[in-house]
Design a protein around this motif. Structure first.
Motif, PDB file in Angstrom:
ATOM      1  N   LYS A 377      -7.151  -7.656  10.609  1.00 40.81           N
ATOM      2  CA  LYS A 377      -7.901  -6.852   9.554  1.00 40.81           C
ATOM      3  C   LYS A 377      -7.384  -5.391   9.949  1.00 40.81           C
ATOM      4  O   LYS A 377      -7.018  -4.567   9.109  1.00 40.81           O
ATOM      5  CB  LYS A 377      -9.236  -7.090   9.951  1.00 40.81           C
ATOM      6  CG  LYS A 377      -9.812  -8.468   9.320  1.00 40.81           C
ATOM      7  CD  LYS A 377     -11.261  -8.433   9.385  1.00 40.81           C
ATOM      8  CE  LYS A 377     -11.771  -9.410   8.856  1.00 40.81           C
ATOM      9  NZ  LYS A 377     -13.236  -9.835   8.860  1.00 40.81           N
ATOM     10  N   SER A 378      -7.301  -5.051  11.289  1.00 40.35           N
ATOM     11  CA  SER A 378      -6.909  -3.639  11.552  1.00 40.35           C
ATOM     12  C   SER A 378      -5.643  -3.362  11.176  1.00 40.35           C
ATOM     13  O   SER A 378      -5.167  -2.147  10.709  1.00 40.35           O
ATOM     14  CB  SER A 378      -6.988  -3.514  13.019  1.00 40.35           C
ATOM     15  OG  SER A 378      -6.268  -4.196  13.782  1.00 40.35           O
ATOM     16  N   ILE A 383      -1.646  -0.489   7.426  1.00 36.08           N
ATOM     17  CA  ILE A 383      -0.431  -0.444   6.555  1.00 36.08           C
ATOM     18  C   ILE A 383      -0.571  -0.191   5.131  1.00 36.08           C
ATOM     19  O   ILE A 383       0.036   0.480   4.446  1.00 36.08           O
ATOM     20  CB  ILE A 383       0.509  -1.863   6.704  1.00 36.08           C
ATOM     21  CG1 ILE A 383      -0.487  -3.321   6.202  1.00 36.08           C
ATOM     22  CG2 ILE A 383       1.030  -2.115   7.948  1.00 36.08           C
ATOM     23  CD1 ILE A 383       0.251  -4.182   6.362  1.00 36.08           C
ATOM     24  N   LEU A 384      -1.981  -0.360   4.789  1.00 38.59           N
ATOM     25  CA  LEU A 384      -2.357  -0.404   3.332  1.00 38.59           C
ATOM     26  C   LEU A 384      -2.565   1.152   3.172  1.00 38.59           C
ATOM     27  O   LEU A 384      -2.422   1.546   1.761  1.00 38.59           O
ATOM     28  CB  LEU A 384      -3.619  -1.259   2.783  1.00 38.59           C
ATOM     29  CG  LEU A 384      -3.347  -2.597   2.751  1.00 38.59           C
ATOM     30  CD1 LEU A 384      -4.666  -3.360   2.265  1.00 38.59           C
ATOM     31  CD2 LEU A 384      -2.093  -2.803   1.540  1.00 38.59           C
ATOM     32  N   GLN A 414      -0.901 -14.342   1.702  1.00 40.92           N
ATOM     33  CA  GLN A 414      -1.093 -15.394   2.438  1.00 40.92           C
ATOM     34  C   GLN A 414      -1.663 -14.733   3.795  1.00 40.92           C
ATOM     35  O   GLN A 414      -2.365 -15.520   4.661  1.00 40.92           O
ATOM     36  CB  GLN A 414       0.270 -15.992   3.000  1.00 40.92           C
ATOM     37  CG  GLN A 414       0.937 -16.471   1.899  1.00 40.92           C
ATOM     38  CD  GLN A 414       0.129 -17.786   1.008  1.00 40.92           C
ATOM     39  OE1 GLN A 414      -0.549 -18.400   1.680  1.00 40.92           O
ATOM     40  NE2 GLN A 414       0.390 -17.918  -0.191  1.00 40.92           N
ATOM     41  N   GLY A 415      -1.551 -13.542   4.263  1.00 44.44           N
ATOM     42  CA  GLY A 415      -2.212 -13.011   5.499  1.00 44.44           C
ATOM     43  C   GLY A 415      -1.414 -13.209   6.886  1.00 44.44           C
ATOM     44  O   GLY A 415      -1.834 -13.401   7.764  1.00 44.44           O
ATOM     45  N   PHE A 416      -0.081 -13.204   6.615  1.00 42.03           N
ATOM     46  CA  PHE A 416       0.886 -13.310   7.876  1.00 42.03           C
ATOM     47  C   PHE A 416       1.974 -12.345   7.877  1.00 42.03           C
ATOM     48  O   PHE A 416       2.332 -11.958   6.854  1.00 42.03           O
ATOM     49  CB  PHE A 416       1.517 -14.734   7.928  1.00 42.03           C
ATOM     50  CG  PHE A 416       2.218 -15.022   7.120  1.00 42.03           C
ATOM     51  CD1 PHE A 416       3.695 -14.833   7.063  1.00 42.03           C
ATOM     52  CD2 PHE A 416       2.149 -16.050   5.960  1.00 42.03           C
ATOM     53  CE1 PHE A 416       4.754 -15.510   6.205  1.00 42.03           C
ATOM     54  CE2 PHE A 416       2.902 -16.457   5.122  1.00 42.03           C
ATOM     55  CZ  PHE A 416       4.151 -16.134   5.357  1.00 42.03           C
ATOM     56  N   LYS A 417       2.449 -12.024   9.075  1.00 37.33           N
ATOM     57  CA  LYS A 417       3.812 -11.263   9.320  1.00 37.33           C
ATOM     58  C   LYS A 417       5.044 -12.202   9.511  1.00 37.33           C
ATOM     59  O   LYS A 417       4.944 -13.120  10.525  1.00 37.33           O
ATOM     60  CB  LYS A 417       3.507 -10.168  10.111  1.00 37.33           C
ATOM     61  CG  LYS A 417       2.210  -9.557  10.050  1.00 37.33           C
ATOM     62  CD  LYS A 417       2.122  -8.243  10.899  1.00 37.33           C
ATOM     63  CE  LYS A 417       2.207  -8.526  12.449  1.00 37.33           C
ATOM     64  NZ  LYS A 417       0.790  -9.262  12.801  1.00 37.33           N
ATOM     65  N   ALA A 418       6.153 -11.953   8.794  1.00 39.64           N
ATOM     66  CA  ALA A 418       7.539 -12.400   9.184  1.00 39.64           C
ATOM     67  C   ALA A 418       8.207 -11.234   9.888  1.00 39.64           C
ATOM     68  O   ALA A 418       8.585 -10.413   9.355  1.00 39.64           O
ATOM     69  CB  ALA A 418       8.096 -12.999   7.907  1.00 39.64           C
TER      70      ALA A 418
END
Length: 436
Positions: A377-378, A383-384, A414-418
């Motif tokens: 969430k942080s 980033i937003l 989706q809520g993930f980082k690649a």
């Protein structure tokens, strides 16, 4: 009416019977033609010997006494021998056709490889005293455009196969020593890393993938390909003294069966590593660069795509929206090689846009992210509020978060980082990089 139906039924039965009889007979004739005049079928080869080699096939494996022999070498041997086809029988003194004979025995029967025929279209072979002209119908090791060299090459391949010494034939693939390895699940542990489990039956990992990520489509296939790479340098006597420093282990289980491979360093003064099966009292010195299976991360069994596979759709033309700060651009992606891009508002930097979409679509060497992680969430809040390039594509909202040596594609949907390691410092993944 009933009589006609009866006759029709009889006719159908006769036609069906005739078809199957003819079909089976034709298939049988075709199969027989493939091996007609071959000296022996591969499946009938049960024993081979030459030089200091006396090999016997037991339960699909080749053994010399208690020494397991190379499955790959003997598979090639079986194939080459079974490809020898008789052309004709000849009479004459054996020494006229065998100036440098190579002798071996198949199922106890002595065979001898001889010279090429004068027209170089065949070679001489003696089978239990009978002299034959033969050819080899299989493919040779080396391709040649000269027809006269083809048979010579195949004959040399056969002769080379029977120059192996017993010491050169030991099996070097560890999994071959376990023809019934219980591949239901495998637990993998390595020094300094958390352990994990692969459920090879149900295609799952434990821990499971994070939300938005799936396991690779065939974990068993990927794991097996790594397993076959584990290579033995030498089989050594089992000893507890080999256990100096444990590097890792794999535990295989299925239907109550269990096999454990432990990976050890034998001393603090040597980099030599050993795989030890304490239950079977077996030990092998290993080729170090082949032990990747022990050390790869469980994420390597995940399908680390930026756009989840179930969300990815084939397309001819695809509308996408780029935004960064006050700037917005509608870009249409044209599916060709390489990708093409069209916009009514801006000029597209095609080279860098292609680089960008290699990450988005996981193309070429970027087929998989290096790793994935959950978006906290942080981090989302951080980033937003920042000035980052964003892309709407295939129902996914992506954000490009560039760091010094890493490009992170954040899938906000989706809520993930690649995470991708990046060495190309000129590509910053900004609006100005790809759109002018």
């Amino acid at each position: 009416m009933k009589k006609n139906l009866y006759l029709l039924g009889v006719l159908i039965i006769l036609l069906t019977g005739t078809y199957f009889f003819q079909e089976v007979r034709s298939n049988k004739a075709f199969e027989d033609s493939l091996t007609q005049d071959h000296l022996i079928n591969a499946e009938d080869i049960k024993a081979l010997s030459w030089g200091d080699v006396v090999a016997v096939k037991k339960d699909g494996q080749w053994w010399a006494g208690d020494k397991l022999l190379s499955a790959n070498i003997f598979k090639q041997l079986e194939k080459r021998i079974s490809h020898i086809k008789k052309i004709k029988k000849i009479e004459g003194a054996k020494e006229n056709y065998f100036s440098a004979p190579i002798e071996f025995a198949v199922n106890g029967e002595v065979w001898t490889l001889g010279d090429l025929t004068l027209d170089r279209q065949g070679f001489y072979i003696s089978k239990d005293g009978e002299i034959l002209v033969a050819v080899s119908e299989g493919e040779g090791q080396e391709l040649s455009e000269d027809p006269s060299k083809v048979i010579e090459g195949k004959l040399e391949d056969l002769k080379m196969a029977f120059r192996f010494k017993l010491s050169e034939l030991a099996e070097t693939q560890l999994f071959r020593f376990y023809p019934k390895l219980p591949l239901g699940s495998v637990t993998i542990e390595s020094d300094g890393r958390p352990g994990y489990e692969l459920d090879l039956v149900n295609n799952k990992t434990l821990p499971p993938p994070i939300a938005g990520i799936q396991p690779q489509p065939n974990i068993l296939e990927k794991f097996t390909s790594l397993l076959t790479q584990i290579t033995i340098k030498n089989e050594v006597p089992y000893s507890e003294k080999l256990k100096f420093s444990k590097l890792g282990q794999m535990v295989f289980q299925n239907d109550g069966q269990k096999v454990t491979w432990e990976l050890w360093l034998s001393s603090g003064k040597s980099a030599d590593s050993f795989i030890i099966d304490s239950q079977a009292k077996k030990a092998w010195q290993m080729v170090g660069g082949t032990l990747k299976t022990f050390f790869i991360h469980h994420q390597d069994y995940w399908d680390k795509k930026v756009i989840p596979t179930e969300e990815f759709k084939n397309f001819s033309r695809l509308k996408t929206i780029f935004t960064q700060g006050e700037k917005t651009a509608l870009v249409e992606v044209v599916n060709r090689e390489p990708l093409a891009f069209e916009s009514n508002q801006y000029k597209i930097e095609s080279e860098k846009m292609n680089i960008l979409f290699q990450y988005v679509f996981n193309l070429s060497e970027k087929d998989q992210a290096d790793r994935v992680s959950l978006l906290s969430k942080s981090e989302r809040k951080e980033i937003l509020s920042g000035n980052y390039l964003r892309l709407e594509v295939m129902g996914q909202e992506l954000l490009f978060w560039r760091k010094k040596d890493e490009l992170i594609l954040v899938n906000l949907t989706q809520g993930f980082k690649a995470h991708f390691l990046v060495t190309q410092q000129s590509f910053r993944a900004t609006f100005e990089d790809v759109i002018k």
